[in-house]
Design a protein around this motif. Structure first.
Motif, PDB file in Angstrom:
ATOM      1  N   ILE A 220       1.085  -1.203  -0.069  1.00 50.67           N
ATOM      2  CA  ILE A 220       0.023   0.016   0.094  1.00 50.67           C
ATOM      3  C   ILE A 220       0.941   1.165  -0.127  1.00 50.67           C
TER       4      ILE A 220
ATOM      5  N   LYS B 159      -2.804   5.892   4.643  1.00 50.85           N
ATOM      6  CA  LYS B 159      -2.631   4.088   4.630  1.00 50.85           C
ATOM      7  C   LYS B 159      -3.154   3.703   6.028  1.00 50.85           C
TER       8      LYS B 159
ATOM      9  N   ASP C 255       2.122  -1.926   9.197  1.00 46.90           N
ATOM     10  CA  ASP C 255       2.041  -0.415   9.079  1.00 46.90           C
ATOM     11  C   ASP C 255       3.809  -0.111   9.339  1.00 46.90           C
TER      12      ASP C 255
ATOM     13  N   ALA D 244       1.720  -1.356   4.391  1.00 47.00           N
ATOM     14  CA  ALA D 244       2.090   0.033   4.075  1.00 47.00           C
ATOM     15  C   ALA D 244       3.641   0.464   4.442  1.00 47.00           C
TER      16      ALA D 244
ATOM     17  N   LEU E 288      -2.909   4.593  -3.258  1.00 48.87           N
ATOM     18  CA  LEU E 288      -4.226   4.942  -2.548  1.00 48.87           C
ATOM     19  C   LEU E 288      -4.163   6.471  -2.717  1.00 48.87           C
TER      20      LEU E 288
ATOM     21  N   SER F 179      -8.164   5.642  -6.673  1.00 47.44           N
ATOM     22  CA  SER F 179      -6.868   4.777  -6.255  1.00 47.44           C
ATOM     23  C   SER F 179      -6.970   3.494  -7.532  1.00 47.44           C
TER      24      SER F 179
ATOM     25  N   ASP G 142       8.049   9.976   2.839  1.00 43.31           N
ATOM     26  CA  ASP G 142       7.565   9.247   1.867  1.00 43.31           C
ATOM     27  C   ASP G 142       8.381   9.052   0.684  1.00 43.31           C
TER      28      ASP G 142
END
Length: 507
Positions: A33, A41, A148, A178, A195, A200, A447
Motif C-alpha cells: 500500500i 494508509k 504498518d 503500508a 491509495l 486509487s 514518503d
C-alpha cells in the motif's frame, strides 16, 4: 478465495483521505500500500482491522476471518515486559500453560536470540521492538497479516530477515503492507495499491513495475486530456466562426450547427480529466553554495572508538572531495554514526580531532536520524526564526512551501508527524546554505515522493556529502562512492551490492 472486499470505501478525517475505493484481498495476496505521508494508509488499515469506521462504503470479511494488525508503536503498558512475556500474553489464559510452545516457535522463526527474549521491550532497540510487535500478532495465527511501516528502525540484516520470513509464510496467508521502503516492497509484494483521494489504482505487480505502469497510465491520461482540451478549443473557434456567418446570412442551419459544436465542446470539457498530480506534502529543496577547494575533508588514519576507548575501526588515509556522494556502509554498531560525529566536530573546530582535517571554507549541513537539532518544545516558526535572520512573513512562506500550514507552524515540533519533522529538517538544511552535507538516515520518515525529491536535489545541486542509510533504493540512486567498515578497517568498494547481500546472509 476472497477474504476482504471493500466497496465504494472512503474515509475523511478533517479532510478527505480516499474515496470510492474498490478492493478485494484474496488468500495469498501480498499487497503493498503506497501513498504520501498523511494520505490514509494507516487509516485504511485501521478500518480493515475494525478500529475505525469508514466514512462511506462497505467492507465484507470472510466468515471467521482472523486479522492481525502490527501497528507502528509499542503500547506503553508493554515497555516493562520481557520480549517473551509480551508475546506470551497474547495467548488466551487457558492456552498459556499448554501452548506456550507456540511462542518459542514464533521467536525461533524470527531468529530472536535467547538472551534477547528475557530483556524488557524498553531495553531493546527500535528494530527489536518492531519484531516483538510482529511476533505478538503472528502467534495468534491470523489469516490476514497487516504491517504498518514494518522496516522503520530495522537495520539491513533485520530487513533481510523480515523479507525472507514474509516470503516463507504459508501461501494462503494474505499480507497487507503500508511502506515507503521501495526495495522492501519489491522483495515482498505481488500486488500494489496506490491509495489516492479519488481513483486509487491497483496493479497485480510488485512496486517498481506497478509504479512504471502507473506513471505511464497517468501520462496517457494527461495526453488524452490535452488532446481533448485542444479539440474542444478548436470546436469553440469553429462555432464562433459559424455564429458570425449565421448572423450575417440569417441562416437558421448555421445557428443550429453553432449550438451543436458548442455542445460537443462542453461535453469534451466536462468529461476530460487531467493526469493525476500528487498533492504535495511539502517541497524538498537543497542548496549548494560551492567552494573552490578540491579536497574537503582528509582522514589521516583516524581511530574510531567507543566512548570507553574500544577501537571500532581505523580509517586509513582517505579524502572526501568536491562532488563526492559517499555512502558509509557497515553493520549496526560498527561505528558509522561515530565517524559522522567525528567529522562534524572536525568541521566545527579544526583542532577537535587530530587525525581529521576539514578545509576552512566548509559550511556544514548536518542532520541526524533523531533530528536532534529540532527542539521538541520549539515550534517550526520558532526553529526557523531562531536559526536564521528571517522576518516572520518570509519564514511562514517558506514553512508553507515545506508543507506546514499556519496551524502546524505554531505546533510544538514534538507533536508533528515524522514526515513533517523530516521536511522541517530539510528546510533547515536548505536555509543553512551549506557546501557539504553529513546525513545520518536522511530518508527516515520521508514518503516515496520525498525520498525521490531528496535524491534529485542531492544530484542536481551537485552537493558533496557523506551519508549513512539503510534505504537500499536511496543508496543505489545517490551514491557515487562507497566506504565499507570491514574487520576494523575502512575500505572503499565499487558497489554496495556485496554488502547488501552479506547483510541478507547475516539476516
Amino acid at each position: 478465495m476472497t477474504l476482504i472486499n471493500l466497496r465504494n470505501f472512503g474515509a475523511t478525517l478533517g479532510a478527505p483521505l480516499f474515496a470510492n475505493l474498490n478492493l478485494t484481498v484474496d488468500a495469498g495476496d501480498r499487497l503493498g500500500i503506497v501513498a504520501a505521508n498523511g494520505r490514509g494508509k494507516t487509516t485504511l488499515l485501521n478500518c480493515i482491522a475494525g478500529k475505525l469506521e469508514p466514512t462511506t462504503g462497505d467492507i465484507t470479511r470472510a466468515r471467521g476471518l482472523r486479522v492481525g494488525y502490527v501497528e507502528q508503536y509499542v503500547p506503553a503498558n508493554l515497555l516493562d515486559v520481557s520480549f517473551y512475556d509480551a508475546v506470551l500474553r497474547v495467548l488466551p489464559k487457558e492456552q498459556i500453560a499448554s501452548e506456550s510452545w507456540r511462542v518459542d516457535v514464533t521467536l525461533d522463526s524470527l531468529a530472536v536470540p535467547a538472551e534477547m527474549r528475557e530483556r524488557t521491550l524498553a531495553q531493546l532497540s527500535g528494530g527489536w521492538q518492531r519484531l516483538a510487535m510482529l511476533a505478538r500478532v503472528w502467534v495468534t495465527e491470523p489469516d490476514v497479516l497487516m504491517l504498518d511501516e514494518p522496516t522503520n528502525h530495522l537495520d539491513l540484516a533485520k530487513i533481510a530477515l523480515l523479507e525472507d520470513w514474509l516470503n516463507a509464510l504459508p501461501r494462503d496467508v494474505s499480507v497487507m503492507i503500508a511502506s515507503h521502503d521501495r526495495a522492501f516492497l519489491d522483495a515482498v509484494s505481488n500486488r500494489t495499491l496506490f491509495l489516492r483521494q479519488e481513483q486509487s489504482q491497483v496493479y497485480a505487480l510488485p512496486y517498481s513495475r506497478a509504479r512504471a505502469a502507473l506513471d505511464e497510465a497517468d501520462a496517457s491520461e494527461e495526453r488524452r486530456y490535452q488532446k481533448d482540451m485542444k479539440t474542444a478549443q478548436q470546436l469553440r473557434k469553429q462555432a464562433a466562426k459559424l455564429y458570425n456567418l449565421g448572423v450575417n446570412s440569417g441562416s437558421d442551419l448555421l445557428t443550429v450547427k453553432t449550438k451543436q459544436l458548442k455542445a460537443r465542446a462542453e461535453r469534451l470539457e466536462d468529461a476530460a480529466r487531467p493526469g493525476y498530480q500528487e498533492r504535495s506534502a511539502g517541497a524538498i529543496k537543497l542548496a549548494n553554495r560551492g567552494t573552490q577547494a578540491k579536497i574537503l575533508v582528509t582522514l589521516e588514519d583516524a581511530s574510531v572508538e567507543t566512548p570507553d576507548g574500544t577501537l571500532l575501526f581505523k580509517t586509513g588515509r582517505r579524502w572526501i572531495c568536491q562532488g563526492d556522494r559517499i555512502v558509509l556502509l557497515g553493520a549496526n554498531g560498527a561505528g558509522k554514526t561515530r565517524l559522522v560525529e567525528m567529522i562534524r566536530s572536525a568541521i566545527a573546530d579544526q583542532f577537535a580531532v587530530e587525525a581529521i582535517k576539514a578545509t576552512p571554507s566548509l559550511v556544514l549541513g548536518y542532520s541526524d536520524q533523531s533530528l536532534s537539532n529540532l527542539g521538541q518544545d520549539d515550534t517550526p516558526l520558532g526553529v526557523v526564526t531562531r536559526l536564521f535572520e528571517l522576518g516572520e512573513q518570509r519564514a511562514r512562506t517558506l514553512l508553507a512551501g515545506a508543507g506546514m500550514n499556519i496551524e502546524m507552524q505554531g505546533r510544538p515540533v514534538g507533536r508533528l508527524s515524522g514526515g513533517q519533522k523530516a521536511r522541517l529538517a530539510m528546510l533547515v538544511l536548505r536555509l543553512t546554505n551549506p557546501n557539504f552535507y553529513l546525513l545520518d538516515e536522511p530518508t527516515n520518515h520521508l514518503d516515496i515522493d520525498g525520498q525521490e525529491a531528496l535524491e534529485g536535489e542531492l544530484m542536481e545541486s551537485e552537493a558533496s556529502c557523506l551519508l549513512v542509510s539503510h534505504d537500499r533504493s536511496f543508496v543505489r540512486s545517490v551514491g557515487n562512492r562507497f566506504w565499507l567498515i570491514d574487520r576494523k578497517r575502512l575500505v572503499e568498494v565499487d558497489s554496495p551490492e556485496e554488502f547488501f547481500e552479506a547483510a541478507r546472509t547475516q539476516g
